[in-house]
Design a protein around this motif. Structure first.
Motif, PDB file in Angstrom:
ATOM      1  N   ASN A 142      43.804  38.819  53.403  1.00  0.00           N
ATOM      2  CA  ASN A 142      43.209  39.229  52.134  1.00  0.00           C
ATOM      3  C   ASN A 142      43.091  37.973  51.284  1.00  0.00           C
ATOM      4  N   PRO A 143      42.260  37.991  50.248  1.00  0.00           N
ATOM      5  CA  PRO A 143      41.911  36.717  49.600  1.00  0.00           C
ATOM      6  C   PRO A 143      42.855  36.277  48.487  1.00  0.00           C
ATOM      7  N   TYR A 144      44.036  36.892  48.367  1.00  0.00           N
ATOM      8  CA  TYR A 144      44.904  36.583  47.233  1.00  0.00           C
ATOM      9  C   TYR A 144      45.973  35.597  47.680  1.00  0.00           C
ATOM     10  N   LEU A 145      46.033  34.457  47.008  1.00  0.00           N
ATOM     11  CA  LEU A 145      46.720  33.272  47.515  1.00  0.00           C
ATOM     12  C   LEU A 145      48.173  33.220  47.049  1.00  0.00           C
ATOM     13  N   SER A 146      49.059  33.122  48.004  1.00  0.00           N
ATOM     14  CA  SER A 146      50.496  33.100  47.730  1.00  0.00           C
ATOM     15  C   SER A 146      50.925  31.748  47.157  1.00  0.00           C
TER      16      SER A 146
ATOM     17  N   VAL B 189      39.218  43.577  49.412  1.00  0.00           N
ATOM     18  CA  VAL B 189      38.226  43.042  48.480  1.00  0.00           C
ATOM     19  C   VAL B 189      37.488  44.165  47.737  1.00  0.00           C
ATOM     20  N   ASP B 190      37.844  45.398  48.073  1.00  0.00           N
ATOM     21  CA  ASP B 190      37.240  46.554  47.397  1.00  0.00           C
ATOM     22  C   ASP B 190      38.138  46.992  46.247  1.00  0.00           C
ATOM     23  N   GLY B 191      39.331  47.504  46.629  1.00  0.00           N
ATOM     24  CA  GLY B 191      40.400  47.715  45.689  1.00  0.00           C
ATOM     25  C   GLY B 191      40.234  48.824  44.666  1.00  0.00           C
ATOM     26  N   TYR B 192      41.281  49.602  44.481  1.00  0.00           N
ATOM     27  CA  TYR B 192      41.348  50.472  43.312  1.00  0.00           C
ATOM     28  C   TYR B 192      41.420  49.602  42.061  1.00  0.00           C
ATOM     29  N   ASP B 193      41.041  50.177  40.925  1.00  0.00           N
ATOM     30  CA  ASP B 193      41.161  49.444  39.662  1.00  0.00           C
ATOM     31  C   ASP B 193      42.578  48.920  39.441  1.00  0.00           C
ATOM     32  N   CYS B 194      43.563  49.709  39.869  1.00  0.00           N
ATOM     33  CA  CYS B 194      44.940  49.308  39.560  1.00  0.00           C
ATOM     34  C   CYS B 194      45.442  48.211  40.486  1.00  0.00           C
ATOM     35  N   TRP B 195      44.704  47.939  41.585  1.00  0.00           N
ATOM     36  CA  TRP B 195      45.146  46.892  42.506  1.00  0.00           C
ATOM     37  C   TRP B 195      44.534  45.532  42.181  1.00  0.00           C
ATOM     38  N   LEU B 196      43.290  45.539  41.748  1.00  0.00           N
ATOM     39  CA  LEU B 196      42.586  44.267  41.562  1.00  0.00           C
ATOM     40  C   LEU B 196      42.641  43.842  40.101  1.00  0.00           C
ATOM     41  N   TRP B 197      41.818  42.877  39.758  1.00  0.00           N
ATOM     42  CA  TRP B 197      41.777  42.384  38.386  1.00  0.00           C
ATOM     43  C   TRP B 197      41.037  43.379  37.495  1.00  0.00           C
ATOM     44  N   PRO B 198      41.355  43.353  36.185  1.00  0.00           N
ATOM     45  CA  PRO B 198      40.615  44.238  35.278  1.00  0.00           C
ATOM     46  C   PRO B 198      39.173  43.777  35.118  1.00  0.00           C
ATOM     47  N   ASP B 199      38.337  44.680  34.678  1.00  0.00           N
ATOM     48  CA  ASP B 199      36.915  44.346  34.501  1.00  0.00           C
ATOM     49  C   ASP B 199      36.728  43.195  33.520  1.00  0.00           C
TER      50      ASP B 199
ATOM     51  N   GLN C 220      32.108  43.248  41.940  1.00  0.00           N
ATOM     52  CA  GLN C 220      30.981  43.730  42.747  1.00  0.00           C
ATOM     53  C   GLN C 220      30.720  42.812  43.948  1.00  0.00           C
ATOM     54  N   THR C 221      31.081  41.541  43.842  1.00  0.00           N
ATOM     55  CA  THR C 221      30.632  40.558  44.836  1.00  0.00           C
ATOM     56  C   THR C 221      31.745  39.863  45.597  1.00  0.00           C
ATOM     57  N   TYR C 222      33.002  40.154  45.316  1.00  0.00           N
ATOM     58  CA  TYR C 222      34.056  39.338  45.931  1.00  0.00           C
ATOM     59  C   TYR C 222      34.027  39.429  47.454  1.00  0.00           C
ATOM     60  N   GLY C 223      33.761  40.599  47.971  1.00  0.00           N
ATOM     61  CA  GLY C 223      33.628  40.737  49.425  1.00  0.00           C
ATOM     62  C   GLY C 223      32.479  39.896  49.962  1.00  0.00           C
ATOM     63  N   MET C 224      31.390  39.823  49.223  1.00  0.00           N
ATOM     64  CA  MET C 224      30.262  38.988  49.661  1.00  0.00           C
ATOM     65  C   MET C 224      30.607  37.507  49.555  1.00  0.00           C
ATOM     66  N   LEU C 225      31.338  37.127  48.531  1.00  0.00           N
ATOM     67  CA  LEU C 225      31.713  35.716  48.386  1.00  0.00           C
ATOM     68  C   LEU C 225      32.579  35.272  49.558  1.00  0.00           C
TER      69      LEU C 225
ATOM     70  N   ARG D 260      36.065  44.806  53.853  1.00  0.00           N
ATOM     71  CA  ARG D 260      36.206  46.122  53.228  1.00  0.00           C
ATOM     72  C   ARG D 260      35.324  46.286  51.999  1.00  0.00           C
ATOM     73  N   ALA D 261      34.487  45.289  51.731  1.00  0.00           N
ATOM     74  CA  ALA D 261      33.579  45.429  50.594  1.00  0.00           C
ATOM     75  C   ALA D 261      32.354  44.577  50.827  1.00  0.00           C
ATOM     76  N   SER D 262      31.206  45.159  50.569  1.00  0.00           N
ATOM     77  CA  SER D 262      29.968  44.406  50.616  1.00  0.00           C
ATOM     78  C   SER D 262      29.055  44.972  49.546  1.00  0.00           C
ATOM     79  N   ASN D 263      27.830  44.487  49.499  1.00  0.00           N
ATOM     80  CA  ASN D 263      26.964  44.985  48.434  1.00  0.00           C
ATOM     81  C   ASN D 263      25.514  44.651  48.763  1.00  0.00           C
ATOM     82  N   GLY D 264      24.673  44.526  47.755  1.00  0.00           N
ATOM     83  CA  GLY D 264      23.259  44.307  47.993  1.00  0.00           C
ATOM     84  C   GLY D 264      22.997  42.982  48.693  1.00  0.00           C
ATOM     85  N   ALA D 265      21.923  42.957  49.458  1.00  0.00           N
ATOM     86  CA  ALA D 265      21.457  41.723  50.118  1.00  0.00           C
ATOM     87  C   ALA D 265      22.467  41.158  51.105  1.00  0.00           C
TER      88      ALA D 265
END
Lengths: 711, 711
Positions: free
Chosen positions: B302-306, B362-372, B387-392, B414-419
């Motif tokens: 997962n992309p969260y760095l220890s 990279v999809d995450g519930y609101d309570c797991w990831l960063w706030p909007d 919206q784009t972290y999975g694409m990044l 676990r997350a993708s989006n447009g294009a």
């Protein structure tokens, strides 16, 4: 597309705009608020400044600079309010899934009920901390709140990371947590400005009271509003309605209000607000005929205006960009449409004697109402209109119709929000889970709204009895038979038990009316969550000083967080049977000594007890705190008209002593707002009642009182 | 607070900014886009302009001025796109509750799966109309879409209101509808700017193909990616992994990729990306040892760095304001952190032979990831990052690591989006409902993403078989045993049937690889919703002209909207057993004549048939369109290495004629992007196969072919 940027700097700055409004009330206006609606702008009554000023002074709950604010690049306000390590956060509106919000993310967005996520009939942006303060985000916008969720880079409160899958021989600092505890409430308001009000207090209940006082105090219903309500089937006509009322009398069931559902109208969904003459040839005669029997009419409406209405053409220029069920959505932030509707209602209903309304469909799923981007003539954004439409209708009916006519009203509404405590409207829902309905009674008490767990139908006689018992201990005791056509006596084996609990509701009117007076004048919710009661009892949650990082300094362990039991008035604990606990359940008694309501026998203190329906003769479990007086009518009455002047029995629990201030006024007008009320100071010493009456111009309401020592 | 205002004026204006990009592609840039991220900015590959330019010209699907746009006072863009009376709207991302969006309101917001409401792993803002055009809202923001929901005041398309509770003798214009049909899609984008791309087409499938081509074409996995995948338990070490691989060989189960779960890492949640040496003392040796057996390693991340990672200090200035599981959230829109991670991955994994990744969380519930409202060094808003972290992450791995090394990769995200269509990553979920998993296969095909209904565990042998059969007809055939520890043979009574379907998957590699080539070069989804198949067959949805208000001009009635069956490659219809339909089900056959895959017997045409597991020898129901060739390996193989050069059996269905263009390249590098591929034009006439090879520099991949006439 993004140039290489400098490392991030923290974009939040300390809030320095605090101004002290009264004892324990601080306000900060942040960002651009000129175009924003504040919930307090829509309050029914002005703040009760005099009452607030007489409360104890309490310190500001945050350390200097600890509350921080920022504006996102996309024009939203972010606020960060610190939390202590063991601090808990409760409230944030009429959520039907519980009270505790710590560890949750809520989107406060008006919606057609919801359990989880924050969308609900009353998404009030007000939370209460276990450290006895509250925060009210007083801006009528969608608001996303992160309650102790999230860890900011660099926060000294961040816990140490834990490996989720360590080899067996690698010690970890603790268990891995899916949700590492956060050290703040962070909220994003969908606006360029935010007004935030911080509310201090001695206890959590004190915080709630000050919130309600700031919002204008609590609603004071007319006495008849606290009697029994029955809503008839949607397609009933005048004859059917009259016969239904007669059957209540014939069967000995009390009745104060009869509610007509959509079929009373010439067209509904969208609405004309004009009588369907094929069903109601002479509504004025019906209203006065019913009133002669002591029964009042209440009318269902939704606010979407039919092209068939006489006021449609005149209203069209004042409507929003989108229709609802093909009816206009008038902009009731503006005076002209507001006057137009009020005049129509006065002419068509109120002048005939109609006592109030049930305002339906102001909550709405997204697919039923206007889109968030809908526009309105006043420039009020679609989302602000969504958050406040229920309040706008309450304001119109309360201020423009009934207060103007000096007649108190009481009714239903399906959406409310912040600063609504003084509106005499009770929220109801299409939801129907009995457990959620019980939770609603507690949740409502934390955010200045009233909630009725109305009975509509049941899968069994037992369920019917349990639901009817619950609703008789709520702000509005109502059978809503709009779809089911049920009557209180429809479930034969429990019909007598149902009559008994309605009669008990009627006998408790003096006690309940005083509880509403305490709501009105002091902000004390008449029906309350147990967590507030514990606070009130003084054992827990007293505010010991400033936030200092100490673990659990306020004895939180003693808080009763149960949401399937609640306080009714100052001293009665109600623990209904419900759902899977249909005939037996546990009851968690707070500090103090508690007595069975019916027998007066001692049942326990600060402990969990088991109750069984058989032992109670199938009555609802009720417990009274020792030392309390419960003033009741000496005998049941058919309606509240008969309650006026009726003799009282003052029950004494847990000994032979007690005191109670019994509130009295004319029961129906706004004269109380000019001081036309009185308190009878009831005092029992060694089982003997004495009373004195407060100075004041108030009329008598109830009759002579005698004490009855219980147990 | 609101002054009396003038009556509302319509705040939307016609969109006049359309620019033609290619055949059937029009773009308008509306409002302020300078600070917005477009999904196409993050695409894996540039648009396939040459292919687009060779497609048929189609007219712009809207009448002049019919698309309208506005900016709300709170800085959001609103767009309104008209709908015809019988027009239907499909898509809007990987929604697991169906394809049809008409009558719904969706909030397109990245989230940890969802059924209903629009929050999902791939909330792609692209819809396809039954009138054979599509609309792509190409701005990486939360987007709320009202699909044929809502009626604007004054629209001539509004139906006449209907009284909901009329007296019996009052005729109504029709039944009362809770949701009166709307005449537009209206969307609100949470930004001051919006790029909208309108995509025309001859059929709905053609629209989807053009969308994919605009987004860079479809992904072309390495051949080994289409073999069988197995992910071991999270706490497996090198020895356990090696033994597991050996057991596949011993039991005769094909295996191409073995996936390691979090325990491979020194610390996870948050992650170091460094090997846990107590479990994996010599990862290079493990990787090369496995590769020698034809098995590739895939690593969970997962992309969260220890803080324990060697790159943590260097990454800290490039991280966002909030942590996830107490790990950094690096801003991978920027070059420096992107290079830093790519270098770390190259050194630690790719140089050792690691073939790819599973990008978790990279999809995450609101309570797991960063706030909007989280902030990032580049200034990218928190919601755009969500919206784009999975694409990044896909971009970083695909472009910076694997394409740079000229090695194709295939993996999970676990997350993708447009294009995102050109990214060789397949979405998976923590959801596990088999019916929803089937729907995902259809939904993914409408929005340019791939989806795997991975098998993890089962409540019965039959369920296990059904799930394993389903996943073998998906883009990625995987057993994910990270928590369960299951093996393909764990359910003893169905172990042989499971082996049989995996072997069938392997035998179908030539057919499936060609289907992916059609995805890559022509945008044709290799696994497709039935509604696209109907369109492709030409019977329905041909675009007959401009919108003209005519009812149902395109033969919509013949569309098969079933989402529990789907197309696999050009000609195979798959109808798995699942859930309550575990051993018997109905199959809806589109137009054309259909044949049983196994026997070649005719089963029906444009009708619903019943299939039973017993009749099929417990094999998965598969049907082939008459006239199709299905090129297969002549015999099963243990892995894709053995498929190279293997002989082919070309099955012929519904007669003795057919044609198929078999795609071949080196199966593993990016040489195909420089033209190093070829097509073998297989043609069967009267049961006899002939073939010719396209001009080009491509290598041979498979061996000699013989025809087998079925039935």
């Amino acid at each position: 597309m993004h140039p290489e940027a400098l490392p991030r700097t923290d974009d939040l700055r300390p809030v320095t705009e605090w101004s002290s409004l009264s004892r324990g009330l601080w306000r900060a206006t942040l960002g651009q608020m000129a175009d924003e609606v504040r919930y307090t702008d829509l309050a029914a009554e002005p703040p009760r400044w005099a009452t607030l000023a007489a409360l104890p002074e309490v310190p500001f709950p945050f350390a200097d600079g600890d509350v921080r604010v920022g504006l996102t690049p996309d024009h939203k306000v972010v606020i960060r309010l610190p939390l202590g390590p063991d601090e808990k956060v409760y409230g944030l509106g009429l959520q039907l899934d519980g009270l505790l919000r710590s560890g949750q993310v809520l989107t406060l967005n008006m919606d057609h009920w919801g359990t989880g996520g924050g969308r609900t009939h009353a998404p009030v942006p007000f939370y209460v901390s276990s450290r006895a303060y509250g925060v009210f985000l007083n801006t009528a916008r969608f608001t996303k709140v992160y309650c102790g969720v999230g860890n900011r880079l660099g926060s000294p409160a961040n816990p140490e990371p834990v490996d989720r899958n360590p080899p067996a021989d690698e010690p970890q600092p603790g268990p891995w947590l899916a949700l590492p505890p956060g050290d703040a409430v962070e909220a994003q308001v969908n606006a360029a400005g935010l007004e935030v009000v911080v509310i201090g207090g001695v206890t959590m209940l004190d915080v709630v009271c000050r919130y309600n006082l700031y919002c204008g105090g609590g609603a004071l219903p007319p006495l008849w509003g606290l009697g029994f309500w029955h809503r008839v089937h949607a397609e009933f006509d005048a004859d059917q309605t009259t016969r239904e009322v007669a059957e209540f009398a014939a069967r000995g069931f009390p009745l104060d209000v009869i509610g007509l559902e959509p079929g009373w109208m010439s067209k509904s969904y969208p609405c004309t607000y004009e009588w369907q003459r094929k069903r109601f040839a002479d509504p004025a005669a019906l209203a006065s005929d019913l009133l002669a029997q002591g029964v009042r009419l209440n009318l269902w409406v939704n606010p979407y205006l039919s092209p068939a209405s006489r006021i449609h053409a005149e209203m069209t220029p004042w409507a929003g960009s989108h229709l609802v069920w093909l009816g206009l959505v008038p902009d009731y932030t503006l005076g002209t449409p507001r006057r137009l509707l009020a005049e129509h209602f006065r002419r068509e209903h109120v002048d005939l004697g109609v006592s109030g309304y049930k305002i339906d469909e102001v909550d709405g799923y997204d697919c039923w109402l206007w889109p968030d981007h809908a526009t309105f003539p006043s420039g009020t954004p679609g989302e602000t209109m969504r958050q406040t439409y229920g309040m706008l209708l309450q304001r119109l009916l309360y201020q423009d119709l009934f207060r103007a006519a000096d007649r108190r009203t009481y009714g239903n509404v399906r959406a409310s929000n912040g600063a609504a405590s003084a509106y005499p409207f009770v929220i109801y829902s299409d939801a129907y889970d009995h457990r959620e309905y019980l939770t609603g009674l507690s949740a409502a008490s934390l955010c200045g709204v009233l909630w009725t767990p109305e009975a509509r139908s049941a899968g069994s006689d037992r369920e019917w009895l349990n639901r009817m018992q619950t609703v008789c201990f709520s702000p509005l005791a109502m059978l809503n038979a709009w779809a089911s056509g049920e009557k209180p006596w429809s479930y034969a084996s429990v019909a007598d038990a149902v009559r008994e609990v309605i009669e008990l509701r009627m006998r408790l009117l003096p006690y309940l009316y005083s509880a509403f007076a305490a709501y009105c004048f002091h902000g004390v919710p008449p029906i309350r969550a147990m967590i507030l009661e514990d606070a009130a009892s003084g054992g827990a949650c007293r505010r010991a000083g400033r936030l200092d990082g100490q673990a659990n300094p306020y004895g939180l362990g003693s808080l009763v967080e149960a949401t399937d039991q609640f306080m009714f008035g100052p001293s009665v604990l109600v623990a209904p049977f419900y759902g899977s606990q249909a005939t037996a359940r546990q009851v968690r008694l707070p500090a103090g000594v508690w007595y069975d309501f019916y027998s007066g026998t001692r049942v326990g203190s600060a402990e969990t007890i088991q109750v069984d329906a058989n032992d109670l003769g199938n009555r609802i479990p009720l417990f009274v705190r020792g030392g309390a007086l419960v003033p009741m009518l000496a005998a049941p009455v058919a309606n509240t008209r008969a309650a006026c002047g009726a003799d009282l029995e003052i029950r004494v629990y847990g000994g032979r002593e007690g005191a109670f201030d019994l509130y009295e006024d004319d029961g129906s007008t706004f004269a109380y707002q000019q001081g036309a009320f009185r308190y009878r100071h009831l005092r029992v010493v060694d089982g003997v009642l004495s009373e004195s009456v407060s100075a004041g111009a108030g009329p008598a309401l109830f009759g002579a009182a005698v004490a009855r020592v219980m147990g």
